[in-house]
Design an enzyme around this catalytic site. Structure first.
Site, PDB file in Angstrom:
ATOM      1  N   ARG A   1     -14.726   9.204   8.679  1.00  0.00           N
ATOM      2  CA  ARG A   1     -15.198  10.283   9.456  1.00  0.00           C
ATOM      3  C   ARG A   1     -16.834  10.417   9.402  1.00  0.00           C
ATOM      4  O   ARG A   1     -17.737  10.504  10.336  1.00  0.00           O
ATOM      5  CB  ARG A   1     -14.649  11.403   9.030  1.00  0.00           C
ATOM      6  CG  ARG A   1     -13.377  11.627   9.779  1.00  0.00           C
ATOM      7  CD  ARG A   1     -12.617  12.893   9.471  1.00  0.00           C
ATOM      8  NE  ARG A   1     -11.449  12.957   9.488  1.00  0.00           N
ATOM      9  CZ  ARG A   1     -10.631  12.887  10.581  1.00  0.00           C
ATOM     10  NH1 ARG A   1     -11.348  12.885  11.730  1.00  0.00           N
ATOM     11  NH2 ARG A   1      -9.347  12.862  10.487  1.00  0.00           N
TER      12      ARG A   1
ATOM     13  N   LYS B   1       2.244   5.873   2.204  1.00  0.00           N
ATOM     14  CA  LYS B   1       3.171   6.976   2.325  1.00  0.00           C
ATOM     15  C   LYS B   1       2.414   8.385   2.257  1.00  0.00           C
ATOM     16  O   LYS B   1       1.290   8.196   1.923  1.00  0.00           O
ATOM     17  CB  LYS B   1       4.127   6.797   1.031  1.00  0.00           C
ATOM     18  CG  LYS B   1       3.273   7.345  -0.377  1.00  0.00           C
ATOM     19  CD  LYS B   1       4.289   7.934  -1.387  1.00  0.00           C
ATOM     20  CE  LYS B   1       3.265   8.430  -2.524  1.00  0.00           C
ATOM     21  NZ  LYS B   1       4.004   9.387  -3.459  1.00  0.00           N
TER      22      LYS B   1
ATOM     23  N   HIS C   1       3.773   1.499  -3.328  1.00  0.00           N
ATOM     24  CA  HIS C   1       3.181   0.792  -4.583  1.00  0.00           C
ATOM     25  C   HIS C   1       4.033   0.312  -5.798  1.00  0.00           C
ATOM     26  O   HIS C   1       3.845  -0.652  -6.279  1.00  0.00           O
ATOM     27  CB  HIS C   1       1.999   1.342  -4.854  1.00  0.00           C
ATOM     28  CG  HIS C   1       2.233   2.646  -5.767  1.00  0.00           C
ATOM     29  ND1 HIS C   1       2.177   3.742  -5.204  1.00  0.00           N
ATOM     30  CD2 HIS C   1       2.184   2.833  -7.219  1.00  0.00           C
ATOM     31  CE1 HIS C   1       2.527   4.605  -6.186  1.00  0.00           C
ATOM     32  NE2 HIS C   1       2.296   4.003  -7.396  1.00  0.00           N
TER      33      HIS C   1
ATOM     34  N   LYS D   1       4.930  -3.693  -8.011  1.00  0.00           N
ATOM     35  CA  LYS D   1       5.028  -3.929  -9.668  1.00  0.00           C
ATOM     36  C   LYS D   1       5.824  -5.124 -10.055  1.00  0.00           C
ATOM     37  O   LYS D   1       7.039  -5.226  -9.547  1.00  0.00           O
ATOM     38  CB  LYS D   1       5.622  -2.721 -10.396  1.00  0.00           C
ATOM     39  CG  LYS D   1       4.491  -1.636 -10.251  1.00  0.00           C
ATOM     40  CD  LYS D   1       5.037  -0.139 -10.831  1.00  0.00           C
ATOM     41  CE  LYS D   1       4.059   0.973 -10.802  1.00  0.00           C
ATOM     42  NZ  LYS D   1       2.678   0.661 -11.612  1.00  0.00           N
TER      43      LYS D   1
ATOM     44  N   GLU E   1       6.085  12.088 -15.197  1.00  0.00           N
ATOM     45  CA  GLU E   1       4.612  12.075 -15.230  1.00  0.00           C
ATOM     46  C   GLU E   1       4.147  13.055 -16.208  1.00  0.00           C
ATOM     47  O   GLU E   1       4.915  14.258 -16.370  1.00  0.00           O
ATOM     48  CB  GLU E   1       3.899  12.468 -13.630  1.00  0.00           C
ATOM     49  CG  GLU E   1       4.290  11.421 -12.526  1.00  0.00           C
ATOM     50  CD  GLU E   1       3.830  11.865 -11.470  1.00  0.00           C
ATOM     51  OE1 GLU E   1       2.828  11.380 -10.838  1.00  0.00           O
ATOM     52  OE2 GLU E   1       4.342  12.877 -10.751  1.00  0.00           O
TER      53      GLU E   1
ATOM     54  N   HIS F   1       9.959   6.037  -3.799  1.00  0.00           N
ATOM     55  CA  HIS F   1       9.935   5.247  -5.071  1.00  0.00           C
ATOM     56  C   HIS F   1      11.220   5.109  -5.480  1.00  0.00           C
ATOM     57  O   HIS F   1      11.678   4.145  -5.671  1.00  0.00           O
ATOM     58  CB  HIS F   1       9.058   5.939  -5.964  1.00  0.00           C
ATOM     59  CG  HIS F   1       7.593   6.023  -5.742  1.00  0.00           C
ATOM     60  ND1 HIS F   1       6.938   5.220  -4.860  1.00  0.00           N
ATOM     61  CD2 HIS F   1       6.487   7.068  -5.840  1.00  0.00           C
ATOM     62  CE1 HIS F   1       5.725   5.514  -4.474  1.00  0.00           C
ATOM     63  NE2 HIS F   1       5.526   6.930  -5.194  1.00  0.00           N
TER      64      HIS F   1
END
Lengths: 505, 305
Positions: free
Chosen positions: A59, A162, A192, A196, A230, A254
């Site tokens: 932008r 995503k 992603h 892996k 996490e 995922h």
């Protein structure tokens, strides 16, 4: 066109033909942290074509030079590039920028002019933008003719980040919109996790070895646990996360991908369509998560309270910047899934994911059944631990096997031991970042590691009824877990109901 | 492991009898070694002088689960044996016992790569029956290359010079992804190579000749640059096109340019990767298949000066 006569017998992996990458959202976090470092690493590894350019679109209008400065800064911060680097300089010289409002057709005309000016052949559009802007950009790419090339060499592809939709209806609507302008072969929905090495290796592990597949079924496997934990909280993503929650943010994409890779039947060939067909089959076999009959729920949600993680006191989710003090958004979710297939009937798949958990780890743990006869029961006081096969997705990508061994110097004492294979050390070469793998695959036109439209919709059709149920039963006070603990007691109860427990991580 | 010998190929190793090698390796392996997956055996064979540099290089590979066996030639049926946690050195072994040593020391059920740093070519045939991969690396490879076709019937054969050319070959091949260059491929008959090693240049020329189907006997231009890198510059072209690769002043980089009628089609600076011995042999360790492109390049280089 005849094939490249020098390609035969090259030791390096294939390189795409002349390509221009057009990144929408070129000033954003994803571009800075992941995409630009990935391009640099690909260039260092000689994986980019001789003619390669990047057009950044955002932008704000910052011009080519500032985009190149941002590129160097990104490499310094996220790729460890210090000082002068001729490879980075050479790549930077092929970076261009154009700015403006994504609703303004002029910006697309400028992209088209630039593509013509640099004599672009293949063009890969990367939508590294908020989902709210997908519709505008896709429509404009179609309307301005940028979605179609004039020849085979002038291919056009689009990578969509995503989240792909927020529920089944929005995902279907987005797919419909995308397909108005791009054929499915042109669309690369990125996850992603699929880039892996360990996730890709799961296919090799299962189908490249003769010893695992014979036991990969209900006769030998007791249950499967998939964990994505996490330690971080919501960080700067509150605006997005408040409307998403763990189920949309992690499970729909995922964890469903990991589940499908574990549960899928062998593909006939290692082709994108065969692999993706079998993954879809696995997902379609799943029983609905929402069971309206009375009984133990298949889904548990919770939200983190304040606590202590990685040596620091951390606030509760509701006290995070940008989060409503009365938020009921789930930061943790645990699920029990059953697949109605010949292979998996009666084998539960337990999935859990959460923020502010004690460790950062993603793994698939496959627990095998115990031996049919406990012949050591009389001579050893400790129970025999069942065999475990663990696929470590992150960190420390690799595979471990737990089995029982006799303790030395005892009459017959048993102890579990772990045999580990680690990607980081086994082959003496660094494991590529997932974005390097996926960017390259998209340039090469290989969609194997990308989500197909029907998989995305099948996944949402699992998840959406849960959200609908939750919206009918809003939590006034979400169950909490203390930050730094492994989720709420309800999650333990979910698995304990089946006389099992979560793996200690 | 304290009886170090600075003059040995394995200075930190421990002197042991041949029959104690396996036991010593087991006891020397630390916890990290025990946790690591074994990936294969790397055998280095050559004169002591040729192995010193290579031994230093393989020291860098100790973390990848490879057992290294260093064998220097001599006149001793019972050579000096030294063992460290990950390597075995046999110093002064009579070449005719080379095969026996390899047979005894390779890890079972895992690939064995033999890095042959020169010597009598009579050992090659036997080694080819034991090795899963034979990597030639003689100072003058002429004799060894004459055996490549026969050796290739027994095992996968390559030359370390070929590994040195990997990045150069890929860069040259990238040019042929450009439609203008591909269209002119059959006209590109002029090749100029610069570097310190004429055999590397010859191998590159053989690869170009076999890939572009040059008529037998077609020559190329080589300019020797003593003291420089084995290969420093390559130019392939005809009157109107020129594809050039040249080592950049910045270490580890190559400047590439494709020019058609004076117009720049694609120029850039790219990394040529790590060209050190450890990296090159590391690359060889990752390859398992027969290398037909190498065999064709060697065959095509015959008769080229």
């Amino acid at each position: 066109m005849p094939a490249n006569p020098l390609q035969d017998g090259l030791r390096l992996e294939p390189t795409p033909g002349p390509t221009t990458l057009v990144i929408f959202g070129a000033t954003g976090d994803l571009t800075r942290r992941k995409l630009l470092p990935a391009l640099y690493n690909l260039s260092r590894g000689q994986r980019l074509p001789a003619r390669f350019s990047v057009i950044g679109v955002a932008r704000e209008d910052q011009g080519d030079e500032r985009f190149r400065e941002a590129f160097h800064k990104s490499l310094e911060e996220f790729a460890g590039v210090k000082g002068t680097d001729p490879v980075a300089d050479s790549l930077a010289a092929r970076l261009y920028f154009t700015g403006g409002d994504f609703n303004d057709p002029a910006i697309y005309q400028r992209v088209a002019s630039k593509l013509e000016e640099i004599d672009a052949a293949g063009v890969l559009f990367y939508l590294a933008i908020p989902p709210g802007a997908y519709k505008t950009v896709i429509q404009q790419l179609g309307a301005t003719g940028l979605a179609k090339g004039k020849s085979e060499a002038q291919w056009r592809r689009v990578i969509v980040e995503k989240p792909f939709g927020t529920d089944l209806a929005s995902a279907q609507e987005l797919n419909r919109l995308v397909h108005e302008h791009f054929s499915e072969e042109q669309v690369f929905r990125i996850d992603h996790y699929l880039g892996k090495e360990t996730v890709q290796n799961l296919l090799v592990f299962r189908f490249g070895n003769g010893m695992f597949e014979p036991i990969w079924n209900r006769r030998y496997i007791d249950h499967v646990q998939i964990t994505a934990a996490e330690t971080v909280g919501v960080e700067r993503r509150a605006a997005y996360y408040e409307g998403a929650g763990a189920l949309r943010d992690m499970v729909q994409n995922h964890l469903m991908q990991l589940l499908a890779l574990v549960a899928m039947e062998p593909p006939i060939t290692f082709s994108a369509e065969n692999v993706r067909d079998r993954k879809l089959d696995a997902l379609l076999a799943a029983q609905p998560l929402v069971d309206d009959s009375e009984g133990t729920p298949n889904v548990v949600r919770a939200q983190y309270g304040s606590g202590w993680v990685a040596g620091h006191e951390v606030p509760a989710y509701r006290a995070e910047p940008g989060v409503s003090p009365t938020s009921t958004t789930e930061t943790y979710v645990a699920l029990r899934m059953q697949l109605d297939s010949w292979r998996w009937a009666g084998v539960p798949f337990y999935l859990r994911t959460g923020k502010r958990l004690p460790k950062r780890t993603t793994e698939i743990a496959i627990q095998l059944r115990r031996p049919p006869l406990e012949i050591f029961k009389r001579v050893t006081p400790t129970p025999v631990a069942p065999n475990l096969l663990i696929v470590n997705v992150q960190p420390n990508e690799g595979i471990s096997v737990r089995f029982e061994a006799k303790l030395p110097a005892t009459r017959m004492q048993l102890a579990p031991v772990m045999m580990n294979f680690r990607y980081g050390t086994a082959f003496g070469r660094p494991v590529p970042e997932a974005y390097e793998t996926l960017l390259l695959d998209a340039m090469l036109g290989d969609p194997t590691l990308f989500a197909r439209h029907d998989f995305v919709e099948a996944s949402w059709s699992m998840i959406t009824p849960v959200h609908e149920k939750w919206s009918r039963e809003p939590l006034t006070d979400a169950p909490f877990y203390e930050a730094g603990e492994w989720g709420p007691p309800e999650a333990d109860a979910l698995i304990a109901h089946d006389n099992r427990r979560w793996r200690t991580l | 492991m304290s009886d170090s010998d600075p003059h040995s190929l394995l200075p930190q190793g421990r002197a042991v009898a041949f029959e104690d090698i396996e036991e010593t390796l087991q006891s020397a392996a630390g916890e990290a070694e025990r946790r690591r997956a074994g990936t294969g055996t790397l055998v280095l064979a050559g004169s002591a002088e040729r192995l010193v540099e290579a031994a230093a290089a393989v020291d860098e590979l100790k973390d990848i689960g490879v057992r290294t066996v260093l064998i220097s030639y001599g006149d001793n049926p019972e050579p000096t044996v030294r063992v460290s946690a990950y390597a075995v050195a046999l110093e002064g072994l009579r070449p005719e016992y080379l095969n026996n040593a390899v047979a005894a020391l390779r890890l079972s059920s895992l690939p064995t790569l033999v890095w042959w740093r020169g010597g009598t070519t009579s050992t090659l045939e036997g080694l080819a029956t034991l090795a899963d991969r034979l990597v030639l690396d003689a100072p003058d490879p002429t004799d060894a290359w004459a055996h490549v076709a026969a050796l290739a019937d027994k095992t996968a054969v390559s030359d370390l010079r070929w590994a040195r050319l990997t990045r150069w070959r890929a860069l040259m091949a990238h040019f042929f992804d450009l439609p203008d260059v591909l269209a002119a491929a059959s006209r590109l008959r002029s090749l100029h190579v610069e570097g310190s090693d004429r055999y590397t240049a010859k191998l590159f020329a053989g690869w170009i000749a076999s890939s572009l189907r040059w008529p037998r006997g077609q020559s190329y231009d080589f300019r020797e640059r003593p003291g420089g890198a084995p290969i420093e510059a390559v130019a392939l072209g005809d009157g109107s096109q020129e594809l050039t690769l040249r080592l950049a002043s910045a270490r580890g980089c190559v400047e590439t340019a494709a020019r058609v009628c004076g117009a720049d089609l694609a120029s850039r600076t790219v990394s040529v990767g790590d060209q050190g011995l450890a990296a090159l042999i590391g690359e060889e360790l990752r390859i398992r298949a027969r290398d037909l492109a190498f065999e064709r390049a060697v065959a095509a280089s015959k008769g080229m000066r």
